[in-house]
Design a protein around this motif. Structure first.
Motif, PDB file in Angstrom:
ATOM      1  N   LEU A  97       0.831  -1.205   0.000  1.00  0.00           N
ATOM      2  CA  LEU A  97       0.000   0.000   0.000  1.00  0.00           C
ATOM      3  C   LEU A  97       0.864   1.252   0.000  1.00  0.00           C
ATOM      4  CD1 LEU A  97      -2.851  -1.033   2.479  1.00  0.00           C
ATOM      5  CD2 LEU A  97      -2.918  -1.006  -0.026  1.00  0.00           C
ATOM      6  N   GLU A  98       1.984   1.213   0.719  1.00  0.00           N
ATOM      7  CA  GLU A  98       2.897   2.353   0.724  1.00  0.00           C
ATOM      8  C   GLU A  98       3.471   2.606  -0.668  1.00  0.00           C
ATOM      9  OE1 GLU A  98       5.836   1.357   3.618  1.00  0.00           O
ATOM     10  OE2 GLU A  98       4.716   2.246   5.289  1.00  0.00           O
ATOM     11  N   THR A 166      -4.888   6.379  -3.941  1.00  0.00           N
ATOM     12  CA  THR A 166      -5.880   6.191  -2.889  1.00  0.00           C
ATOM     13  C   THR A 166      -5.646   7.141  -1.732  1.00  0.00           C
ATOM     14  OG1 THR A 166      -6.077   3.867  -3.513  1.00  0.00           O
ATOM     15  CG2 THR A 166      -6.972   4.497  -1.371  1.00  0.00           C
ATOM     16  N   GLU A 167      -4.393   7.368  -1.371  1.00  0.00           N
ATOM     17  CA  GLU A 167      -4.087   8.321  -0.308  1.00  0.00           C
ATOM     18  C   GLU A 167      -4.573   9.713  -0.680  1.00  0.00           C
ATOM     19  OE1 GLU A 167      -0.042   5.880   1.029  1.00  0.00           O
ATOM     20  OE2 GLU A 167       0.113   7.857   0.105  1.00  0.00           O
ATOM     21  N   GLU A 199     -14.782  -6.677   4.911  1.00  0.00           N
ATOM     22  CA  GLU A 199     -13.727  -6.699   5.928  1.00  0.00           C
ATOM     23  C   GLU A 199     -12.402  -6.345   5.253  1.00  0.00           C
ATOM     24  OE1 GLU A 199     -10.910  -7.090   8.620  1.00  0.00           O
ATOM     25  OE2 GLU A 199     -10.801  -8.471   6.921  1.00  0.00           O
ATOM     26  N   SER A 200     -11.864  -5.191   5.633  1.00  0.00           N
ATOM     27  CA  SER A 200     -10.604  -4.768   5.039  1.00  0.00           C
ATOM     28  C   SER A 200      -9.891  -3.804   5.977  1.00  0.00           C
ATOM     29  CB  SER A 200     -10.843  -4.084   3.684  1.00  0.00           C
ATOM     30  OG  SER A 200      -9.632  -3.581   3.162  1.00  0.00           O
ATOM     31  N   ARG A 201      -8.595  -4.031   6.139  1.00  0.00           N
ATOM     32  CA  ARG A 201      -7.780  -3.120   6.934  1.00  0.00           C
ATOM     33  C   ARG A 201      -7.105  -2.085   6.051  1.00  0.00           C
ATOM     34  NH1 ARG A 201      -3.384  -5.186   9.751  1.00  0.00           N
ATOM     35  NH2 ARG A 201      -3.457  -3.239  10.921  1.00  0.00           N
ATOM     36  N   ALA A 202      -7.413  -2.101   4.761  1.00  0.00           N
ATOM     37  CA  ALA A 202      -6.754  -1.187   3.835  1.00  0.00           C
ATOM     38  C   ALA A 202      -7.000   0.264   4.210  1.00  0.00           C
ATOM     39  CB  ALA A 202      -7.214  -1.455   2.408  1.00  0.00           C
ATOM     40  N   LEU A 203      -8.214   0.591   4.656  1.00  0.00           N
ATOM     41  CA  LEU A 203      -8.536   1.975   5.001  1.00  0.00           C
ATOM     42  C   LEU A 203      -7.611   2.494   6.097  1.00  0.00           C
ATOM     43  CD1 LEU A 203     -10.192   4.558   4.918  1.00  0.00           C
ATOM     44  CD2 LEU A 203     -11.897   3.443   6.384  1.00  0.00           C
ATOM     45  N   SER A 204      -7.496   1.749   7.187  1.00  0.00           N
ATOM     46  CA  SER A 204      -6.658   2.210   8.298  1.00  0.00           C
ATOM     47  C   SER A 204      -5.188   2.287   7.891  1.00  0.00           C
ATOM     48  CB  SER A 204      -6.825   1.282   9.506  1.00  0.00           C
ATOM     49  OG  SER A 204      -6.429  -0.042   9.202  1.00  0.00           O
ATOM     50  N   ASN A 209      -0.530   5.770   6.478  1.00  0.00           N
ATOM     51  CA  ASN A 209       0.483   6.224   5.529  1.00  0.00           C
ATOM     52  C   ASN A 209       0.404   7.731   5.309  1.00  0.00           C
ATOM     53  OD1 ASN A 209       1.514   3.665   5.148  1.00  0.00           O
ATOM     54  ND2 ASN A 209       0.314   3.247   3.306  1.00  0.00           N
ATOM     55  N   ILE A 210      -0.811   8.270   5.205  1.00  0.00           N
ATOM     56  CA  ILE A 210      -0.973   9.714   5.012  1.00  0.00           C
ATOM     57  C   ILE A 210      -0.423  10.463   6.217  1.00  0.00           C
ATOM     58  CG2 ILE A 210      -2.630  11.595   4.696  1.00  0.00           C
ATOM     59  CD1 ILE A 210      -4.516   9.536   3.389  1.00  0.00           C
TER      60      ILE A 210
END
Length: 241
Positions: A97-98, A166-167, A199-204, A209-210
């Motif tokens: 994600l980073e 996305t960020e 169910e996803s931890r992608a948001l957090s 990262n932001i």
């Protein structure tokens, strides 16, 4: 339900059985599918095929999925990327994600969930293209200047802030609602495009990262993304920080 009939999907997966399954699955949905068994010459393949979506396995011969992703984003290519990770490799998810992955899915996965996530990323890409043709005002908050059309964030006295697609979308949404709480459900649905029940931890991870990037560039006073426990996030500016 979104059709995949006009979409081209490039799959990087070294496991022959999984690669064949993914190819057959997406082809049955009407997509044009191209596959690769390793990360060799990945940028050349991507440039040649011009896919709408890349499904990218992290562990591959010649070049890992993370290395492919790093080179892809460094080259300025913002094609949607869905990473496939191993179940317990949290570091791969965070790093992915980073580096600019749009989402991830851990193996083993339900093909229906894979399809749902692929549709979301393709829909978001189409919406982003449409938004580029829309005149939207530049936002200025606590030293931040956010240009929705150019998709640029600059910081007074520090220069540009490098964000993934996305960020940027998340920061823009929070900035447009500065001082107001944006619930997890709102951000999942309106920014990431998912059913809030997914169910996803992608948001957090994206929010973390932001925050880190804001801190690294020196934006630690006058603006902050606050967590409202069990509800969501709020971009706090000035006296609200």
């Amino acid at each position: 339900m979104d059709s995949l009939s006009s979409c081209k999907i490039l799959i990087f997966e070294d496991d022959a059985a999984i690669r064949s399954m993914l190819s057959d699955f997406f082809s049955a949905q009407g997509a044009l599918v191209i596959t690769a068994a390793d990360g060799k010459n990945s940028l050349e393949r991507i440039k040649k095929e011009k896919p709408d979506l890349i499904v990218l396995d992290v562990v591959m011969p010649f070049q890992s999925g993370l290395a492919v992703l790093r080179e892809l984003r460094a080259a300025g290519n913002q094609v949607s990327v869905l990473m496939l990770t191993e179940k317990d490799t949290v570091d791969d998810k965070v790093i992915g994600l980073e580096l600019g992955a749009d989402d991830y899915l851990a193996k083993p996965f339900d093909p229906r969930e894979l399809l749902a996530r692929a549709r979301v990323l393709l829909r978001r890409a189409r919406q982003e293209t449409n938004l580029k043709q829309t005149v939207r005002p530049v936002l200025k908050l606590g030293g931040l200047r956010i240009d929705p059309v150019k998709r640029e964030v600059t910081v007074r006295g520090a220069g540009p802030l490098t964000l993934t697609k996305t960020e940027f979308d998340l920061l823009l949404d929070l900035a447009e609602h500065a001082g107001s709480i944006r619930s997890y459900a709102q951000l999942m649905r309106e920014v990431l495009g998912y059913d809030p029940e997914v169910e996803s931890r992608a948001l957090s991870m994206h929010i973390a990262n932001i925050r880190r990037k804001l801190e690294e560039i020196g934006v630690d006073k006058g603006i902050r993304i606050r967590t409202v426990v069990a509800i969501g996030y709020v971009l706090a500016v000035g006296d609200e920080v």
